[in-house]
Design an enzyme around this catalytic site. Structure first.
Site, PDB file in Angstrom:
ATOM      1  CG  ASP A 119      34.414  12.957  20.949  1.00 48.23           C
ATOM      2  OD1 ASP A 119      33.305  12.965  21.479  1.00 48.23           O
ATOM      3  OD2 ASP A 119      34.619  13.258  19.761  1.00 48.23           O
TER       4      ASP A 119
ATOM      5  CG  ASP B 203      44.211  21.445  38.074  1.00 50.02           C
ATOM      6  OD1 ASP B 203      43.330  21.440  38.950  1.00 50.02           O
ATOM      7  OD2 ASP B 203      45.297  22.044  38.230  1.00 50.02           O
TER       8      ASP B 203
ATOM      9  CG  ASP C 230      33.811  16.224  25.328  1.00 50.10           C
ATOM     10  OD1 ASP C 230      33.450  17.254  24.725  1.00 50.10           O
ATOM     11  OD2 ASP C 230      33.181  15.163  25.300  1.00 50.10           O
TER      12      ASP C 230
ATOM     13  N   GLY D 104      35.615  19.651  18.971  1.00 48.19           N
ATOM     14  CA  GLY D 104      34.794  18.503  19.348  1.00 48.19           C
ATOM     15  C   GLY D 104      35.406  17.626  20.417  1.00 48.19           C
TER      16      GLY D 104
ATOM     17  CG  ASP E  95      51.580  25.312  42.193  1.00 48.27           C
ATOM     18  OD1 ASP E  95      51.713  25.594  40.996  1.00 48.27           O
ATOM     19  OD2 ASP E  95      50.630  25.689  42.914  1.00 48.27           O
TER      20      ASP E  95
ATOM     21  CG  HIS F   9      50.319  22.778  39.060  1.00 44.61           C
ATOM     22  ND1 HIS F   9      49.762  23.926  38.580  1.00 44.61           N
ATOM     23  CD2 HIS F   9      49.289  22.035  39.524  1.00 44.61           C
ATOM     24  CE1 HIS F   9      48.434  23.873  38.754  1.00 44.61           C
ATOM     25  NE2 HIS F   9      48.133  22.732  39.322  1.00 44.61           N
TER      26      HIS F   9
ATOM     27  CG  ASP G 140      47.106  22.933  42.754  1.00 43.44           C
ATOM     28  OD1 ASP G 140      48.117  22.347  42.334  1.00 43.44           O
ATOM     29  OD2 ASP G 140      46.090  23.137  42.067  1.00 43.44           O
TER      30      ASP G 140
ATOM     31  CG  HIS H 191      40.722  22.633  42.287  1.00 46.52           C
ATOM     32  ND1 HIS H 191      41.637  23.536  42.769  1.00 46.52           N
ATOM     33  CD2 HIS H 191      39.514  23.046  42.731  1.00 46.52           C
ATOM     34  CE1 HIS H 191      40.997  24.466  43.466  1.00 46.52           C
ATOM     35  NE2 HIS H 191      39.712  24.178  43.463  1.00 46.52           N
TER      36      HIS H 191
ATOM     37  N   GLY I 112      44.696  30.773  44.216  1.00 48.11           N
ATOM     38  CA  GLY I 112      44.902  29.652  45.130  1.00 48.11           C
ATOM     39  C   GLY I 112      46.340  29.170  45.139  1.00 48.11           C
ATOM     40  CG  HIS I 113      48.024  28.082  42.128  1.00 50.53           C
ATOM     41  ND1 HIS I 113      48.332  26.743  42.083  1.00 50.53           N
ATOM     42  CD2 HIS I 113      46.806  28.213  41.557  1.00 50.53           C
ATOM     43  CE1 HIS I 113      47.344  26.095  41.488  1.00 50.53           C
ATOM     44  NE2 HIS I 113      46.408  26.958  41.160  1.00 50.53           N
TER      45      HIS I 113
HETATM   46 ZN   LIG Z   1      46.120  22.459  40.094  1.00 51.71          ZN
HETATM   47 ZN   LIG Z   2      43.841  23.341  42.699  1.00 46.71          ZN
END
Ligand SMILES: [Zn+2]
Ligand SMILES: [Zn+2]
Length: 584
Positions: free
Chosen positions: A471, A97, A70, A68, A218, A415, A184, A95, A392-393
């Site tokens: 939440d 994150d 999010d 439950g 990263d 990261h 990133d 992004h 992408g990394h």
């Molecule tokens: Zn990232």
């Molecule tokens: Zn990214």
């Protein structure tokens, strides 16, 4: 209007933030608040003098133990306490994150100005539309060449290659050299042999002229040897497939792979195909990137899925979300035949142009099984001998290139989960960096550069680093006990006992009623229920016998304990027991 989110902090509490000493003059403090024990919720604070600069405010997705919930966001208690020092937030790219925590956190850290590039700002704006009750952000668009002053701190930027346009790295000037966080990144490589393009060489050329004090970098793909596949290579192969395929083509990828989606549209137009876009996040991202002026869609390239059947089959390309087997995404709905308009059939080809995020293996397997059952062919990242996806990394080769190019004095891997950070540390050691110059942090670690830039160390006091869960549905704080109840309900079920009790005598009228869900099948458990009923009745009457007036809360506790013990003995399960006592 969406109610304000509920938040909760798990009890992994350290009250240590009280004891973090004030920052001594001339020292630099670096606090990774998220992103160093996981992939997700990236956020780092950098403090010098009277100023704090924040890099990225991301969120992470909850684990299975958090039903439950999010999102998980970084714990910003330290910044809340020092909000008068927070001069600005810089966001490396669009992004989630790196941006997902913005609506929940900006207000708590005093709504400082937020700096980022244009496309990223449009993504953030779009997301903020879902939070109309929040004050508007003070968002300021900057370019790769911009130089800004946040308090006394000078911040610069440099462009990097990632899967989303307008990604940039952050440079913070200090008296002892630069602090560099590329965000990133991967390298734009010329072919597959690991040679960066001239453009890339130029971007990082700045670090050959200036001294870098600290690199934060990263660690996502540290375990992948060599160099990453250039996105260009993926584009070439996608073109080959789109050009030559017979029958309908479905392409599943991440909505965050914006550059690839734009490229697919380009190819579709080049070969006179029609495109159906399925999935809300994909549509939104396409819209925003056009708004940003990154590309322009020809008028009749995109058709609605209802119209798809009006075209010859090899003219239609469907771009859809859900390549990770997400339950409600477009691909899965088509695969399990719950999609309103589209079904797979023999002659279709489904191209899964993304790697499988760890943890999604079973879901992707199910997706593939369902697609295959309907006769469609699947080309996936793993089975294809041509590259149809690239991360992408940067891989280890690129990470090594970065270290050699930037030549930092100190290094903090970020990261990534702890093991990745450790491997990144190993790489830096291999490259000759002294161990004492590397810090492998946890979320909430307080790292200081002292002695006029000569020494880096981690303080024994950390800042608060609890797991903050958001939440989106409720109004109140989600407490620890709520999550525990959700876990118990999902694993053990519930058991409700309804008894009518005479408030004067404490006697139970008739036998109590029992309602149960997710525990045992009631019809097959008559004996168990019978005993539970008489046990409840007996315990109520026993405990109320000498009680006047009756303390109903006490009686409920007795029932919970006694019935709970009985049910555990018989079933080895601990359902949530809810006694309901009706006084008459
Ligand atoms: Zn990232
Ligand atoms: Zn990214």
């Amino acid at each position: 209007m969406k109610p304000p989110p509920r938040m909760r902090r798990a009890p992994r509490a350290t009250s240590a933030e009280k004891t973090v000493p004030p920052l001594a003059e001339g020292n630099i403090r670096i606090i990774p608040l998220g992103g160093v024990e996981e992939i997700g919720k990236n956020m780092t604070a950098i403090e010098m003098g009277n100023d704090i600069v924040v890099i990225d405010i991301g969120f992470a997705f909850p684990t299975e133990e958090m039903p439950g919930v999010d999102y998980i966001i970084p714990d910003v208690t330290y910044l809340e306490k020092n909000k008068e020092k927070v001069r600005g937030v810089v966001i490396t790219h669009g992004h989630l994150d790196h941006t997902g925590g913005i609506p929940y956190i900006m207000g708590r850290i005093g709504n400082p100005p937020l700096y980022t590039r244009n496309l990223t700002s449009l993504f953030i704006k779009k997301r903020m539309d879902e939070f109309p009750h929040l004050p508007p952000l003070d968002m300021r668009v900057v370019e790769n060449e911009s130089k800004i002053k946040l308090g006394e701190i000078t911040v610069r930027f440099f462009g990097v290659t990632h899967t989303i346009p307008d990604s940039f790295g952050i440079i913070i000037e200090t008296p002892y050299g630069l602090i560099v966080n590329p965000g990133d990144y991967k390298l734009d490589l010329d072919g597959v042999d690991g040679k960066p393009t001239n453009e890339e060489e130029k971007r990082y050329g700045i670090f050959e002229k200036e001294k870098t004090l600290l690199l934060l970098a990263d660690s996502t793909n540290i375990e992948n040897p060599g160099f990453s596949v250039p996105e260009r290579e993926t584009h070439k192969n996608l073109e080959e497939i789109i050009k030559s395929i017979k029958g309908r083509l479905f392409i599943g990828t991440f909505a965050s792979q914006l550059e690839r989606m734009i490229k697919i549209v380009e190819i579709v137009e080049k070969y006179g195909r029609k495109l159906v876009i399925e999935g809300r996040s994909m549509k939104t991202n396409m819209e925003i990137s056009q708004l940003a002026g990154l590309w322009k869609l020809k008028k009749d390239t995109v058709i609605s899925m209802q119209d798809a059947s009006k075209y010859p089959e090899d003219k239609v390309v469907v771009l859809a979300t859900g390549a990770q087997g997400e339950e409600f995404a477009a691909l899965m709905r088509m695969a399990n035949k719950t999609h309103k308009y589209l079904r797979f059939k023999k002659g279709d080809t489904v191209l899964l142009s993304s790697s499988i995020v760890p943890g999604n293996e079973i879901a992707v397997q199910k997706l593939k099984d369902n697609i295959a059952r309907q006769g469609a062919k699947i080309i996936s990242y793993r089975t294809s001998d041509v590259y149809i996806h690239s991360s992408g990394h940067g891989n280890r080769g690129e990470i090594e290139w970065l270290h050699k190019k930037i030549k930092p004095k100190f290094f903090i891997p970020i990261h990534g989960s702890h093991h990745k950070l450790r491997q990144h540390e190993d790489l830096a050691l291999e490259l000759g960096m002294p161990e004492k110059n590397i810090i492998v942090p946890d979320n909430g670690s307080v790292i200081e550069i002292t002695d006029k830039g000569q020494k880096i160390q981690i303080l024994k006091e950390g800042v608060s680093n609890r797991v903050v869960m958001v939440d989106g549905l409720g109004q109140n704080n989600v407490e620890e006990v709520v999550i525990r109840d959700r876990q118990m309900l999902s694993q053990e079920g519930m058991f409700v006992i309804v008894a009518i009790v005479d408030a004067r005598t404490g006697r139970v009228r008739k036998s109590p009623d029992i309602i149960s869900r997710g525990f045992v099948y009631l019809k097959d458990s008559q004996e168990l229920l019978h005993h539970a009923r008489s046990l409840a009745k007996k315990k109520i009457e026993e405990s109320t016998a000498a009680m006047h007036p009756i303390n109903f809360d006490y009686v409920k506790n007795v029932i919970r304990e006694e019935v709970g013990r009985y049910l555990f003995q018989k079933t080895h399960h601990r359902p949530i027991i809810l006694p309901v006592l009706i006084e008459v």
